[in-house]
Scaffold this motif. Sequence first.
Motif, PDB file in Angstrom:
ATOM      1  N   ASN A   1      -0.442   5.346  -8.733  1.00  0.00           N
ATOM      2  CA  ASN A   1       0.320   5.799  -7.576  1.00  0.00           C
ATOM      3  C   ASN A   1      -0.526   5.697  -6.322  1.00  0.00           C
ATOM      4  O   ASN A   1      -1.753   5.639  -6.382  1.00  0.00           O
ATOM      5  CB  ASN A   1       0.753   7.248  -7.777  1.00  0.00           C
ATOM      6  CG  ASN A   1       1.660   7.421  -8.966  1.00  0.00           C
ATOM      7  OD1 ASN A   1       2.497   6.567  -9.282  1.00  0.00           O
ATOM      8  ND2 ASN A   1       1.510   8.547  -9.657  1.00  0.00           N
ATOM      9  N   ASN A   2       0.145   5.714  -5.169  1.00  0.00           N
ATOM     10  CA  ASN A   2      -0.539   5.653  -3.882  1.00  0.00           C
ATOM     11  C   ASN A   2      -1.580   4.525  -3.875  1.00  0.00           C
ATOM     12  O   ASN A   2      -2.746   4.741  -3.522  1.00  0.00           O
ATOM     13  CB  ASN A   2      -1.200   6.992  -3.567  1.00  0.00           C
ATOM     14  CG  ASN A   2      -1.701   7.079  -2.138  1.00  0.00           C
ATOM     15  OD1 ASN A   2      -1.245   6.322  -1.272  1.00  0.00           O
ATOM     16  ND2 ASN A   2      -2.639   7.966  -1.897  1.00  0.00           N
TER      17      ASN A   2
ATOM     18  N   ALA B   1       0.835  -1.194   0.000  1.00  0.00           N
ATOM     19  CA  ALA B   1       0.000   0.000   0.000  1.00  0.00           C
ATOM     20  C   ALA B   1       0.875   1.251   0.000  1.00  0.00           C
ATOM     21  O   ALA B   1       1.886   1.312   0.700  1.00  0.00           O
ATOM     22  CB  ALA B   1      -0.931  -0.003   1.203  1.00  0.00           C
ATOM     23  N   GLY B   2       0.477   2.215  -0.804  1.00  0.00           N
ATOM     24  CA  GLY B   2       1.254   3.436  -0.956  1.00  0.00           C
ATOM     25  C   GLY B   2       2.258   3.386  -2.092  1.00  0.00           C
ATOM     26  O   GLY B   2       2.836   4.420  -2.466  1.00  0.00           O
TER      27      GLY B   2
ATOM     28  N   ASP C   1      -7.513  -1.476  -4.518  1.00  0.00           N
ATOM     29  CA  ASP C   1      -7.165  -1.417  -5.941  1.00  0.00           C
ATOM     30  C   ASP C   1      -6.765  -2.792  -6.481  1.00  0.00           C
ATOM     31  O   ASP C   1      -6.550  -2.946  -7.692  1.00  0.00           O
ATOM     32  CB  ASP C   1      -6.006  -0.456  -6.182  1.00  0.00           C
ATOM     33  CG  ASP C   1      -6.339   0.986  -5.868  1.00  0.00           C
ATOM     34  OD1 ASP C   1      -5.486   1.682  -5.295  1.00  0.00           O
ATOM     35  OD2 ASP C   1      -7.472   1.409  -6.201  1.00  0.00           O
TER      36      ASP C   1
ATOM     37  N   LYS D   1      -3.866   1.354  -3.054  1.00  0.00           N
ATOM     38  CA  LYS D   1      -4.577   0.919  -1.865  1.00  0.00           C
ATOM     39  C   LYS D   1      -4.959  -0.554  -2.017  1.00  0.00           C
ATOM     40  O   LYS D   1      -5.109  -1.038  -3.148  1.00  0.00           O
ATOM     41  CB  LYS D   1      -5.838   1.754  -1.677  1.00  0.00           C
ATOM     42  CG  LYS D   1      -5.579   3.248  -1.573  1.00  0.00           C
ATOM     43  CD  LYS D   1      -6.892   4.011  -1.464  1.00  0.00           C
ATOM     44  CE  LYS D   1      -6.642   5.506  -1.374  1.00  0.00           C
ATOM     45  NZ  LYS D   1      -7.920   6.269  -1.259  1.00  0.00           N
TER      46      LYS D   1
ATOM     47  N   SER E   1       3.628   2.189  -6.117  1.00  0.00           N
ATOM     48  CA  SER E   1       3.235   2.556  -7.482  1.00  0.00           C
ATOM     49  C   SER E   1       3.529   1.415  -8.441  1.00  0.00           C
ATOM     50  O   SER E   1       4.427   0.594  -8.207  1.00  0.00           O
ATOM     51  CB  SER E   1       4.006   3.798  -7.949  1.00  0.00           C
ATOM     52  OG  SER E   1       3.736   4.915  -7.140  1.00  0.00           O
TER      53      SER E   1
ATOM     54  N   ARG F   1      -4.815   9.806  -8.166  1.00  0.00           N
ATOM     55  CA  ARG F   1      -3.805   8.777  -7.912  1.00  0.00           C
ATOM     56  C   ARG F   1      -3.353   8.087  -9.198  1.00  0.00           C
ATOM     57  O   ARG F   1      -2.185   7.711  -9.318  1.00  0.00           O
ATOM     58  CB  ARG F   1      -4.366   7.717  -6.949  1.00  0.00           C
ATOM     59  CG  ARG F   1      -4.792   8.254  -5.598  1.00  0.00           C
ATOM     60  CD  ARG F   1      -5.157   7.133  -4.642  1.00  0.00           C
ATOM     61  NE  ARG F   1      -6.316   6.361  -5.093  1.00  0.00           N
ATOM     62  CZ  ARG F   1      -6.289   5.051  -5.320  1.00  0.00           C
ATOM     63  NH1 ARG F   1      -5.183   4.361  -5.148  1.00  0.00           N
ATOM     64  NH2 ARG F   1      -7.382   4.423  -5.701  1.00  0.00           N
TER      65      ARG F   1
END
Length: 124
Positions: free
Chosen positions: A84-85, A14-15, A90, A87, A17, A67
């Motif tokens: 990006n970023n 998480a966080g 996703d 979660k 890319s 994101r």
Amino acid sequence: QVHLVESGGGFVQAGGSLRLSCSASGRPFSRYSIGWFRPAPGKEREFVGTINWSGESAYYADPVKGRFTVSRDNAKNTVYPQMNNLKPEDTAVYYCAAGATTWGTHKSWDYLYWGQGTQVTVSS
């Protein structure tokens, strides 16, 4: 006929890319806007984003806005979704699609051509 192949998926925390690729062969790639989808509960495929034929216009679904971005290189017949970023929510198989007659449609059934998908897994 347009043949689409996605790549670049993988496992990320998480966080983090990932940059996916959607490569095309067949009919002139630059004619098509490209859509980007993932499965979602209660839906066949959920719209994630889209980019127009020239790459000058793109828009995104609310859950990923800010994101995710997408770009394209028509000389290489490739679209690049950048995530990006990330979660955990996703996590999904991501598909690119082409052949919609209406620019910007978020309806999966409007697209004629689909890739096989690439798996993205986000750990918490």
